[in-house]
Design a protein around this motif. Structure first.
Motif, PDB file in Angstrom:
ATOM      1  N   PHE A   1     -16.710   1.534  -0.986  1.00  0.00           N
ATOM      2  CA  PHE A   1     -16.353   0.530  -0.034  1.00  0.00           C
ATOM      3  C   PHE A   1     -15.665  -0.551  -0.405  1.00  0.00           C
ATOM      4  N   MET A   2     -14.527  -0.837  -0.139  1.00  0.00           N
ATOM      5  CA  MET A   2     -13.745  -2.026  -0.554  1.00  0.00           C
ATOM      6  C   MET A   2     -12.394  -1.934   0.385  1.00  0.00           C
ATOM      7  N   VAL A   3     -11.902  -3.206   0.466  1.00  0.00           N
ATOM      8  CA  VAL A   3     -10.991  -3.418   1.294  1.00  0.00           C
ATOM      9  C   VAL A   3      -9.489  -3.269   0.595  1.00  0.00           C
ATOM     10  N   LEU A   4      -8.693  -2.271   1.028  1.00  0.00           N
ATOM     11  CA  LEU A   4      -7.396  -1.954   0.418  1.00  0.00           C
ATOM     12  C   LEU A   4      -6.261  -2.317   1.512  1.00  0.00           C
ATOM     13  N   PRO A   5      -4.971  -2.692   0.790  1.00  0.00           N
ATOM     14  CA  PRO A   5      -3.788  -2.814   1.694  1.00  0.00           C
ATOM     15  C   PRO A   5      -3.589  -1.812   2.766  1.00  0.00           C
ATOM     16  N   SER A   6      -3.291  -2.189   3.712  1.00  0.00           N
ATOM     17  CA  SER A   6      -3.023  -1.227   5.068  1.00  0.00           C
ATOM     18  C   SER A   6      -2.025  -0.268   4.423  1.00  0.00           C
ATOM     19  N   TRP A   7      -0.768  -0.723   3.964  1.00  0.00           N
ATOM     20  CA  TRP A   7       0.390   0.299   3.566  1.00  0.00           C
ATOM     21  C   TRP A   7      -0.213   1.515   2.654  1.00  0.00           C
ATOM     22  N   LYS A   8      -1.218   0.875   1.865  1.00  0.00           N
ATOM     23  CA  LYS A   8      -1.638   1.620   0.599  1.00  0.00           C
ATOM     24  C   LYS A   8      -2.622   2.482   1.378  1.00  0.00           C
TER      25      LYS A   8
ATOM     26  N   LEU B   1     -13.304   8.610   3.923  1.00  0.00           N
ATOM     27  CA  LEU B   1     -12.986   7.709   2.648  1.00  0.00           C
ATOM     28  C   LEU B   1     -12.043   6.642   3.135  1.00  0.00           C
ATOM     29  N   MET B   2     -11.093   6.565   3.887  1.00  0.00           N
ATOM     30  CA  MET B   2     -10.321   5.226   4.283  1.00  0.00           C
ATOM     31  C   MET B   2     -10.889   4.651   5.423  1.00  0.00           C
ATOM     32  N   ALA B   3     -11.810   5.089   6.168  1.00  0.00           N
ATOM     33  CA  ALA B   3     -12.625   4.266   7.161  1.00  0.00           C
ATOM     34  C   ALA B   3     -13.480   3.138   6.229  1.00  0.00           C
ATOM     35  N   ARG B   4     -13.770   3.449   5.126  1.00  0.00           N
ATOM     36  CA  ARG B   4     -14.533   2.521   4.093  1.00  0.00           C
ATOM     37  C   ARG B   4     -13.693   1.589   3.460  1.00  0.00           C
ATOM     38  N   CYS B   5     -12.406   1.365   3.912  1.00  0.00           N
ATOM     39  CA  CYS B   5     -11.397   0.758   3.061  1.00  0.00           C
ATOM     40  C   CYS B   5     -10.379  -0.156   4.047  1.00  0.00           C
ATOM     41  N   ILE B   6     -10.588  -0.005   5.404  1.00  0.00           N
ATOM     42  CA  ILE B   6      -9.951  -0.711   6.470  1.00  0.00           C
ATOM     43  C   ILE B   6     -10.627  -2.058   6.683  1.00  0.00           C
ATOM     44  N   LYS B   7      -9.501  -2.906   6.888  1.00  0.00           N
ATOM     45  CA  LYS B   7     -10.184  -4.495   7.109  1.00  0.00           C
ATOM     46  C   LYS B   7     -10.573  -4.562   8.421  1.00  0.00           C
TER      47      LYS B   7
END
Length: 490
Positions: free
Chosen positions: A44-51, A261-267
Motif C-alpha cells: 500500500f503506497m501512492v505511486l504516480p498515475s502514469w506509472k 495491486l494498483m487499487a492499493r497505489c492510486i491516490k
C-alpha cells in the motif's frame, strides 16, 4: 484494412464515450484511498498515475493480447467484433468496476469481494480457484517467454546436458522470486514502465507498417464466418471457441486479480477510468493490431514466413512464437525488433510475477498473516513456488502439456470473469445503480463458459446442438434466479 481502421476508431471512441458513462454509473468521489489510509511501504503506497497505468497495462497484458489474438485471427475478421465489443462493453467495464470496487473495500482481493456479495461458500470456492489460476499463470508465463528467448540464444552446454528452454526458465524463475518478495516500488515500480513502453512501441510500429504495406485483408462484410475451417483446417466452431481463445484482448477474469495491486497505489478514485478502463482499451488495441498482422500472414500468403507458419500452426501451440519471431525480424529491423521482442518477452514475465504476488496476498489475507516482514512473506512464497515448479515440470514432461494447460487456462480465466461480473452486478443492485451494464456481459460469459464445457473435446464433448441448448438453458436459468433474488432484495 477498412475493418481494421474502423475497429481502431471504435475502441478509442469506446473509451471516450462509454468509459465516461461507466464512470458516472460508479460515481467516484474524493474519499481517502487505501494507498493513503492503509499505507505500509510494501503493498500500500501512492505511486504516480502514469506509472500505475503502465504497471496495470503490463500486469494484465501478458501473452494474451498477442498469442490469443494470433490464434483468434485464424477465425478471420469476425475476431474484430469480439475484440471491439468485448473490450468496450465487457472487458473494460469488468476491469474498471472490479478495480474501483477493490478500492472502495480497502484494496480487497477478488475472493474477499466475491465473498461479500456472493456469499462465503462462493468465496471459499473462488479462493481456491483464484490461487490455482494464478499459479498456473505463473507456470504458463514462464514457458512461453522462455521458448521465445531460446529461439534467440541459449547456452549449448545447458541445452545438451539438461534440456531446451531450461536455462531461461531458471533465469525467469529467479526473477519471479525476487519480484514477488520485494516491496512493489523496488522492481515493479521501476522497470515495468520501461517494459510497457517496449510493448506499446511494438504495437505502434506494427500498426505503422500495416498502413505502409496496406495489404489486401479479408473484411467483415465479405468474409464473415470461420475462415480457418476452410484454409487452415481449424475444426472448432466460432461459438464459444473464439470467446475463449481471445481472452485478454476482450475480457479476462485474471485482470480482476491484478487490479487490487494498483487499487492499493492510486491516490484518487478519479484516476480509475484512465488506469483501469484505459489500460484495457489499450490492451484491446494491441490485440487488434496483432490479429490484423496475423491475418496478413494467414490469408494474404506473404513471403517469407507463410509456409513455415502454416506448418507450425496445425495443432501446435508454437505457432504464436513463430509468428512473433518472423514479424519482429522481417518488419521492424534490428533496433525495432529488439524493442519488440523485449516487449513480447517482458509482457508474460511481468504478468507471471504479479500473478504470484497476487496469490501471496490472497493467501496472506485468508490466513490473516501480515506481510511487512520478509520472514512471513517467505512462509507463503516457499510452498507456493514449489507448487508452481511442480506444474511446470508436469507441463514440460508431457508432450501436450503446454497445449492442455493453455486450453484450461483460457477457460478458467473466462470463468473467473463470470464470477467477477456477477459480483459487480450484485454490488450495483444493492447500491441502486445501473446494473444492466454488467448483467448482460455476465449472462453472455456464463453462456460461453458453460457451452465450452459441454462442447469441448477435452471436457464432455457433447453434440453441438445439445451443447448450445444446455448453454442457453443455463443462461436462462441464471437470469431467472437473478430476477427472483432482485425481487427479494426489494
Amino acid at each position: 484494412m477498412i475493418s481494421f481502421s474502423i475497429s481502431l476508431v471504435a475502441l478509442v471512441l469506446g473509451y471516450m464515450i462509454y468509459g465516461k458513462f461507466i464512470e458516472k454509473v460508479f460515481s467516484p468521489d474524493d474519499r481517502p484511498t487505501p494507498a493513503i489510509s492503509k499505507a505500509d511501504g510494501v503493498d500500500f503506497m501512492v505511486l504516480p498515475s502514469w506509472k500505475i497505468f503502465m504497471i496495470q497495462f503490463l500486469n494484465i497484458a501478458g501473452t494474451g493480447p498477442i498469442f490469443g489474438a494470433i490464434m483468434g485471427a485464424k477465425f478471420g475478421p469476425v475476431s474484430y467484433l469480439w475484440i471491439v465489443f468485448g473490450c468496450i462493453f465487457a472487458g473494460a467495464v469488468h476491469d474498471y468496476l472490479s478495480g474501483m470496487l477493490s478500492m472502495r473495500h480497502g484494496g480487497a482481493n477478488l475472493p474477499d469481494m466475491i465473498g461479500t456479495y456472493l456469499g462465503n461458500k462462493t468465496k471459499t470456492v473462488m479462493l481456491l480457484f483464484s490461487i490455482i489460476l494464478l499459479m498456473v499463470v505463473g507456470a504458463v508465463f514462464v514457458y512461453s517467454p522462455a521458448e521465445i528467448l531460446t529461439g534467440i540464444w541459449e547456452p549449448q552446454f545447458v541445452k545438451e546436458h539438461i534440456g531446451s528452454n531450461v536455462f531461461w526458465i531458471i533465469i525467469i524463475f529467479l526473477y519471479y522470486i525476487i519480484a514477488t518478495m520485494l516491496p512493489i516500488d523496488k522492481i515493479i515500480g521501476r522497470i515495468y514502465p520501461l517494459f510497457a513502453f517496449s510493448l506499446l512501441f511494438m504495437a505502434v510500429a506494427l500498426m505503422v507498417m500495416l498502413y505502409v504495406k496496406m495489404p489486401h485483408l479479408p473484411e467483415i462484410w465479405t468474409d464473415f464466418g470461420n475462415m480457418g475451417m476452410s484454409r487452415l483446417g481449424l475444426p472448432d466452431t466460432i461459438f464459444p471457441c473464439l470467446f475463449i481463445t481471445i481472452a485478454c484482448g476482450a475480457i479476462s477474469g485474471f485482470h480482476a486479480t491484478q487490479s487490487p495491486l494498483m487499487a492499493r497505489c492510486i491516490k484518487s478514485e478519479r484516476m480509475g477510468r484512465p488506469i483501469f478502463y484505459g489500460s484495457m482499451i489499450t490492451e484491446g488495441l494491441v490485440a487488434l493490431i496483432w490479429a490484423t498482422v496475423s491475418m496478413y500472414f494467414f490469408y494474404d500468403s506473404p513471403e517469407p514466413g507463410y509456409e513455415s507458419i502454416a506448418a507450425a500452426t496445425e495443432g501446435s501451440h508454437s505457432s504464436a512464437p513463430a509468428i512473433v519471431n518472423i514479424i519482429c525480424n522481417e518488419w521492424l529491423g534490428i533496433f525495432g525488433g529488439i524493442l519488440a521482442m523485449l516487449g513480447v518477452v517482458a509482457a508474460p514475465i511481468t504478468s507471471g510475477d504479479t500473478a504470484l504476488r497476487s496469490a501471496r496476498l490472497i493467501i496472506a489475507d485468508f490466513l490473516k498473516m501480515e506481510q511487512h516482514s520478509i520472514k512471513r512473506r517467505l512462509m507463503i512464497c516457499i510452498p507456493m513456488f514449489a507448487l508452481v515448479i511442480a506444474i511446470l515440470v508436469w507441463q514440460m514432461s508431457d508432450a501436450d502439456g503446454f497445449q492442455k494447460i493453455w486450453s484450461w487456462f483460457g477457460w478458467s480465466n473466462q470463468t473467473l470473469s463470470v464470477f467477477t461480473l456477477w459480483t459487480i452486478t450484485v454490488y450495483l443492485v444493492r447500491k441502486k445503480k445501473l446494473y444492466i451494464v454488467t448483467l448482460i456481459p455476465a449472462l453472455f460469459m456464463t453462456t460461453v463458459c458453460c457451452t465450452f464445457i459441454f462442447i469441448s473435446k477435452q471436457a464432455l464433448a457433447l453434440p453441438e446442438t445439445l451443447a448450445y441448448i444446455l448453454g442457453g438453458g443455463i443462461c436462462a436459468l441464471s437470469l431467472v434466479l437473478f430476477v427472483i433474488w432482485k425481487r427479494n432484495q426489494k
